[in-house]
Design an enzyme around this catalytic site. Structure first.
Site, PDB file in Angstrom:
ATOM      1  N   ASP A 266       0.866  -1.177   0.000  1.00  0.00           N
ATOM      2  CA  ASP A 266       0.000   0.000   0.000  1.00  0.00           C
ATOM      3  C   ASP A 266       0.905   1.230   0.000  1.00  0.00           C
ATOM      4  O   ASP A 266       1.584   1.516   0.992  1.00  0.00           O
ATOM      5  CB  ASP A 266      -0.887  -0.044   1.260  1.00  0.00           C
ATOM      6  CG  ASP A 266      -1.880   1.098   1.330  1.00  0.00           C
ATOM      7  OD1 ASP A 266      -1.658   2.132   0.665  1.00  0.00           O
ATOM      8  OD2 ASP A 266      -2.871   0.950   2.076  1.00  0.00           O
ATOM      9  N   HIS A 267       0.904   1.943  -1.103  1.00  0.00           N
ATOM     10  CA  HIS A 267       1.870   3.044  -1.261  1.00  0.00           C
ATOM     11  C   HIS A 267       1.540   4.243  -0.372  1.00  0.00           C
ATOM     12  O   HIS A 267       2.328   5.172  -0.240  1.00  0.00           O
ATOM     13  CB  HIS A 267       1.929   3.460  -2.729  1.00  0.00           C
ATOM     14  CG  HIS A 267       3.280   3.986  -3.145  1.00  0.00           C
ATOM     15  ND1 HIS A 267       4.235   4.405  -2.251  1.00  0.00           N
ATOM     16  CD2 HIS A 267       3.823   4.160  -4.372  1.00  0.00           C
ATOM     17  CE1 HIS A 267       5.305   4.821  -2.900  1.00  0.00           C
ATOM     18  NE2 HIS A 267       5.086   4.680  -4.190  1.00  0.00           N
ATOM     19  N   ARG A 268       0.336   4.222   0.273  1.00  0.00           N
ATOM     20  CA  ARG A 268       0.046   5.300   1.232  1.00  0.00           C
ATOM     21  C   ARG A 268       0.863   5.117   2.495  1.00  0.00           C
ATOM     22  O   ARG A 268       1.117   6.057   3.238  1.00  0.00           O
ATOM     23  CB  ARG A 268      -1.448   5.281   1.601  1.00  0.00           C
ATOM     24  CG  ARG A 268      -2.376   5.623   0.463  1.00  0.00           C
ATOM     25  CD  ARG A 268      -3.797   5.356   0.857  1.00  0.00           C
ATOM     26  NE  ARG A 268      -4.025   3.973   1.243  1.00  0.00           N
ATOM     27  CZ  ARG A 268      -5.185   3.482   1.676  1.00  0.00           C
ATOM     28  NH1 ARG A 268      -6.228   4.269   1.781  1.00  0.00           N
ATOM     29  NH2 ARG A 268      -5.315   2.208   1.987  1.00  0.00           N
TER      30      ARG A 268
END
Ligand code: CAO
Length: 424
Positions: free
Chosen positions: A396-398
Site C-alpha cells: 500500500d503506497h500510502r
C-alpha cells in the site's frame, strides 16, 4: 364497525375540471388518515388531497390525467373511523419560480392565496413537484433540484426520486465515499456468438470478489519483484522432509517462507501494521499472525496462522497442512480467517514466474511467491546453477514507499538464501 366510505375531492375553491396529475395509492393499499391520495394541479398551483380517514382502499375511481371538481369521488375506502380528520391541503407552485422582488407575491413567485389553502415555507423551492413528493424527497435526503422530472411540464414524480436514489446507490464508491465514475460495463448477449452455459458464482467467490474489488480500487498498489537464492534452503528442506514424512508432516517451502516473512516483519514493523479508519494513524501490531491464501474448489480462502514468531518451521508446516485441509473441507470458522497481519499467496506448487497479488486489507502488504527454478547465476567470475525463488511484494503506497519495499524484499531474500540468519 368498518363501513365503505366515498372519499371525495374537498373544497378547492372555485376551480372546476382540475387535472389529477399524480395518484399515490391503489386498490388494496392500507392507508392512514392524512396520507396523500392524489395531487391536483391548476395553472397556478399543485396541491395534495389527503385522506380524511384511515382504512383499506377497495376501489379507485380516478386515475392520473382525469379532471375533477369539488365532490368528485376519488376512491372507496373501507374504514372504521367515525369522524374525518381535518383536511389540510399542502400547496406548491406549479412551475419553477422566476425571481420576484415584489412583496405582493407569495412564496416562490406564485400569486399568494391562488388556492384557498395556505402555502408552507417548504414549498418554496425551484423543482417542480407536488408537496407529497417534496416530503418524500426530504425524507430520503434528496435535493430535488438535482432530479430530472419525467412528468408533465418536467414535474418530478415519485418514480423519478426513487430512480435518482437507486442510481446514486449504484455508483461505485471509493474509500472516501466519492463516486469513481467508472464507465458502465457493456451487457453482451454472448449466445449470439455461440453456445453458452451460465453457472452462478460460489458464495465464497462472491464474498471474496467483493473484498478484492474494494481493495483493488481503494488501495494504491505497487508490486516490488525480487528473487531469492534458495539452493541451500531447498537442500535442508528435502532433508527435513524425509525425517518428518513418517510423522505425516509435509515440509514445503511455504513453512520456511512463513518464518522468514515473520523475521522481515519484525525488522520492518511498518509492514506489520494497518491504517486506522480515518487514514491518519498507523496501527503497529506487536503480534505476528500471517494469512495464507488457499485455493479450494469453491474459491480462494485465507486462513490465518497465529503467533508465527513463537513457532518453529516444523510446527508451522504441520499447522499449514492442517489449516489448508480444513479450508478445502469447508471446515474453517470465521475466527480462523481473522486477525491476519500480512498474507502470503503461494502459487509455487502450480507454476508461473510472477504475479501481482492484491493486498488483503486492512493489511498493508502481501507476498506473492511463484515457482522456484534453476538459473545460471554469475558469481565470482563464473555462472553457477542456483535455485531461484521469484517473490512479488504488493504494498500500500500510502503507507510504504518504494525504497522500504525494496529493503524488505532484499532482507527477505537474504534470510531465505541463508536460513541460519533466522537463529540470529
Ligand atoms: N517452488 C517450487 N516448488 C514448490 C513451491 C515453490 N515456490 N512451493 C511449493 N512447491 C512444491 C512443494 O514442495 C510440493 O512439492 P512435492 O509435492 O514434490 O513435495 C508441491 O509444490 C505442492 O505443494 P503444496 O501446494 O501442496 O504446498 P504448499 O505449502 O506450497 O502450499 C497452499 C499450500 C495451501 C498454499 C497451496 O496448496 C495453495 O492452495 N496454493 C494456492 C494459493 C492461491 O491460490 N493463491 C492465489 C491467490 S490470488 O487468487
Amino acid at each position: 364497525m368498518a363501513e365503505l366510505k366515498k372519499i371525495l375531492v374537498p373544497d378547492i375553491g372555485n376551480f372546476k375540471g382540475v387535472n389529477v396529475i399524480e395518484v399515490f395509492v391503489k386498490a388494496g393499499d392500507t392507508i392512514r388518515a392524512e396520507d396523500a391520495l392524489i395531487t391536483l394541479e391548476t395553472d397556478k398551483a399543485a396541491m395534495d388531497v389527503p385522506s380524511p380517514y384511515s382504512g383499506v382502499i377497495k376501489e379507485m375511481k380516478i386515475k392520473a390525467g382525469d379532471k375533477v371538481s369539488q365532490g368528485s369521488v376519488i376512491l372507496l375506502l373501507e374504514s372504521s373511523d367515525a369522524a374525518p380528520t381535518m383536511q389540510p391541503v399542502a400547496v406548491a407552485p406549479v412551475l419553477p419560480p422566476s425571481p420576484q422582488p415584489s412583496s405582493a407575491r407569495g412564496e416562490g413567485g406564485t400569486p399568494a392565496q391562488a388556492l384557498p389553502v395556505p402555502a408552507t415555507a417548504s414549498t418554496a423551492t425551484k423543482a417542480h413537484a407536488s408537496p407529497a413528493i417534496r416530503r418524500f424527497a426530504r425524507e430520503l435526503g434528496v435535493d430535488l433540484a438535482q432530479v430530472r422530472g419525467s412528468g408533465e411540464k418536467g414535474r418530478v414524480t415519485k418514480d423519478d426520486v426513487q430512480n435518482f436514489v437507486k442510481a446514486a446507490l449504484a455508483q461505485p464508491r471509493d474509500a472516501t465515499g466519492s463516486g469513481l465514475r467508472i464507465a458502465e460495463m457493456p451487457v453482451v448477449d454472448f449466445a449470439q456468438f455461440g453456445v453458452v452455459e451460465t453457472r452462478p458464482l460460489s458464495r465464497i467467490q462472491k464474498l471474496s470478489g467483493a473484498n478484492l474489488h474494494r481493495n483493488w480500487v481503494s488501495i494504491p498498489h505497487v508490486t516490488q519483484f525480487d528473487e531469492a537464492d534458495i539452493t541451500e534452503m531447498e537442500a535442508f528442506r528435502k532433508q527435513l522432509g524425509e525425517e518428518y514424512a513418517q510423522q505425516g508432516i509435509k515440509i514445503t517451502p511455504l513453512a520456511f517462507l512463513l518464518k522468514a516473512v515473520m523475521e522481515a516483519l519484525q525488522h520492518f514493523p511498518d509492514f506489520n501494521a494497518s491504517l486506522d479508519a480515518g487514514g491518519e494513524n498507523l496501527i503497529l501490531k506487536k503480534y505476528c499472525h500471517i494469512g495464507v491464501a488457499v485455493d479450494t474448489p469453491d474459491g480462494l480462502m485465507v486462513p490465518v496462522l497465529r503467533d508465527v514468531d513463537c513457532k518453529g518451521i516444523v510446527q508451522l508446516a504441520k499447522e499449514l497442512g492442517e489449516i489448508s485441509a480444513r479450508a478445502r473441507d469447508k471446515k474453517l470458522s470465521a475466527a480462523d480467517m481473522q486477525g491476519g497481519c500480512f498474507t502470503i499467496s503461494s502459487l509455487g506448487g502450480i507454476g508461473g514466474t510472477a504475479f501481482t497479488p492484491i493486498i488483503n486489507a486492512p493489511e498493508v502488504a502481501i507476498l506473492g511467491v511463484s515457482r522456484s527454478c534453476m538459473k545460471p547465476v554469475y558469481r565470482n567470475g563464473e555462472f553457477v546453477p542456483r535455485l531461484m525463488l521469484p517473490l512479488a511484494l504488493s504494498y500500500d503506497h500510502r503507507v510504504i514507499d518504494g525504497a522500504s519495499a525494496a529493503h524488505f524484499t532484499v532482507y527477505l531474500s537474504q534470510i531465505l538464501a541463508d536460513i541460519r540468519r533466522l537463529a540470529l
